[in-house]
Design an enzyme around this catalytic site. Sequence first.
Site, PDB file in Angstrom:
ATOM      1  N   LEU A   1      -4.576  -7.128  -7.355  1.00 62.61           N
ATOM      2  CA  LEU A   1      -4.107  -8.193  -8.255  1.00 62.61           C
ATOM      3  C   LEU A   1      -5.212  -9.014  -8.896  1.00 62.61           C
ATOM      4  O   LEU A   1      -4.941  -9.921  -9.668  1.00 62.61           O
ATOM      5  CB  LEU A   1      -3.145  -9.110  -7.494  1.00 62.61           C
ATOM      6  CG  LEU A   1      -1.844  -8.414  -7.026  1.00 62.61           C
ATOM      7  CD1 LEU A   1      -0.922  -9.413  -6.350  1.00 62.61           C
ATOM      8  CD2 LEU A   1      -1.143  -7.734  -8.194  1.00 62.61           C
TER       9      LEU A   1
ATOM     10  N   HIS B   1       0.112   0.633 -13.625  1.00 68.49           N
ATOM     11  CA  HIS B   1       0.911  -0.547 -13.955  1.00 68.49           C
ATOM     12  C   HIS B   1       2.377  -0.119 -14.001  1.00 68.49           C
ATOM     13  O   HIS B   1       2.697   0.918 -14.606  1.00 68.49           O
ATOM     14  CB  HIS B   1       0.476  -1.129 -15.305  1.00 68.49           C
ATOM     15  CG  HIS B   1       1.227  -2.362 -15.669  1.00 68.49           C
ATOM     16  ND1 HIS B   1       1.020  -3.577 -15.042  1.00 68.49           N
ATOM     17  CD2 HIS B   1       2.222  -2.572 -16.578  1.00 68.49           C
ATOM     18  CE1 HIS B   1       1.841  -4.467 -15.554  1.00 68.49           C
ATOM     19  NE2 HIS B   1       2.587  -3.886 -16.484  1.00 68.49           N
TER      20      HIS B   1
ATOM     21  N   ASN C   1      -6.212   2.370 -12.957  1.00 70.62           N
ATOM     22  CA  ASN C   1      -5.214   1.404 -12.510  1.00 70.62           C
ATOM     23  C   ASN C   1      -3.825   1.934 -12.823  1.00 70.62           C
ATOM     24  O   ASN C   1      -3.643   2.712 -13.760  1.00 70.62           O
ATOM     25  CB  ASN C   1      -5.418   0.062 -13.242  1.00 70.62           C
ATOM     26  CG  ASN C   1      -4.424  -0.997 -12.780  1.00 70.62           C
ATOM     27  OD1 ASN C   1      -4.235  -1.198 -11.596  1.00 70.62           O
ATOM     28  ND2 ASN C   1      -3.762  -1.628 -13.739  1.00 70.62           N
TER      29      ASN C   1
ATOM     30  N   GLY D   1       0.766  -1.232   0.000  1.00 75.87           N
ATOM     31  CA  GLY D   1       0.000   0.000   0.000  1.00 75.87           C
ATOM     32  C   GLY D   1       0.797   1.282   0.000  1.00 75.87           C
ATOM     33  O   GLY D   1       0.288   2.311   0.440  1.00 75.87           O
TER      34      GLY D   1
ATOM     35  N   GLU E   1       5.684   6.240  -9.588  1.00 80.88           N
ATOM     36  CA  GLU E   1       4.301   5.979  -9.138  1.00 80.88           C
ATOM     37  C   GLU E   1       3.911   6.958  -8.046  1.00 80.88           C
ATOM     38  O   GLU E   1       2.851   7.592  -8.081  1.00 80.88           O
ATOM     39  CB  GLU E   1       4.175   4.538  -8.624  1.00 80.88           C
ATOM     40  CG  GLU E   1       4.395   3.499  -9.698  1.00 80.88           C
ATOM     41  CD  GLU E   1       4.367   2.096  -9.141  1.00 80.88           C
ATOM     42  OE1 GLU E   1       3.840   1.884  -8.049  1.00 80.88           O
ATOM     43  OE2 GLU E   1       4.881   1.197  -9.824  1.00 80.88           O
TER      44      GLU E   1
HETATM   45  C1  GRF Z   1       3.007  -1.067  -7.686  1.00 82.44           C
HETATM   46  O1  GRF Z   1       4.203  -1.488  -8.256  1.00 82.44           O
HETATM   47  C2  GRF Z   1       1.996  -0.858  -8.760  1.00 82.44           C
HETATM   48  O2  GRF Z   1       2.543  -0.433  -9.972  1.00 82.44           O
HETATM   49  C3  GRF Z   1       1.420  -2.220  -8.927  1.00 82.44           C
HETATM   50  O3  GRF Z   1       1.358  -2.772  -7.640  1.00 82.44           O
HETATM   51  C4  GRF Z   1       2.378  -2.151  -6.845  1.00 82.44           C
HETATM   52  C5  GRF Z   1       1.728  -1.572  -5.629  1.00 82.44           C
HETATM   53  O4  GRF Z   1       2.707  -1.293  -4.709  1.00 82.44           O
HETATM   54  N1  GRF Z   1       0.107  -2.148  -9.520  1.00 82.44           N
HETATM   55  P1  GRF Z   1       2.229  -0.715  -3.283  1.00 82.44           P
HETATM   56  O5  GRF Z   1       1.419  -1.801  -2.605  1.00 82.44           O
HETATM   57  O6  GRF Z   1       1.410   0.514  -3.558  1.00 82.44           O
HETATM   58  O7  GRF Z   1       3.515  -0.397  -2.548  1.00 82.44           O
END
Ligand code: GRF
Length: 190
Positions: free
Chosen positions: A85, A104, A102, A12, A174
């Site tokens: 997932l 990725h 979403n 998270g 991200e």
């Molecule tokens: C991230 O790498 C995102 O791109 C993928 O899942 C991961 C989530 O990481 N969809 P976190 O749980 O937010 O640290």
Amino acid sequence: MKNIAIFASGGGSNARKIIEYFKDSDLAQVVLVVSNKKDAGVLDIARAHHIPTHLIHRADFYDTKEILAVLDEREIDLIVLAGFLWLVPGYLIEAFPRKIVNIHPALLPLFGGKGMYGAHVHAAVKAAGMKESGITIHYANEQYDAGDIIFQATCALNEEDTPETIAQKVLALEHEYFPRVIERVMSYEL
Ligand code: GRF
């Protein structure tokens, strides 16, 4: 004030960044965190921020529509998948048209699809000898990592990079961009 529900399966870190980003916003707030894993770190983050959580089970999520009542009760405007997932079922896509985004950790359409998550992605990018990787934020649909692309950002790679260092570079993108892109989507699209 618009209401965001975050769906996540893991630690998270993205969810935390999004929650913090909107903490003092007058545009939107995170009002619900949904997970499919009862021990997911994202649930601890939600609790630490006094945000309600909801645990989903595979049968309920795919064979019933009960999640719609949960989302309706919270008046959710946007669903954010931050490391979720499971595939999004068709009824949820239909109930939230262009309202599920979403992220990725690669430059779709490359390195996406079933099984392409977490370390698998960065190992594939490394194995392909790519000179760059990055993130893709897109509208979710019923396939893994498909749907219209909203935003992409890139990071340069070199020979010394490993799947772990690639993951670090991508995660930084991200954290930097996901909250801001969510804000932009909520400002102009909703
Ligand atoms: C991230 O790498 C995102 O791109 C993928 O899942 C991961 C989530 O990481 N969809 P976190 O749980 O937010 O640290």
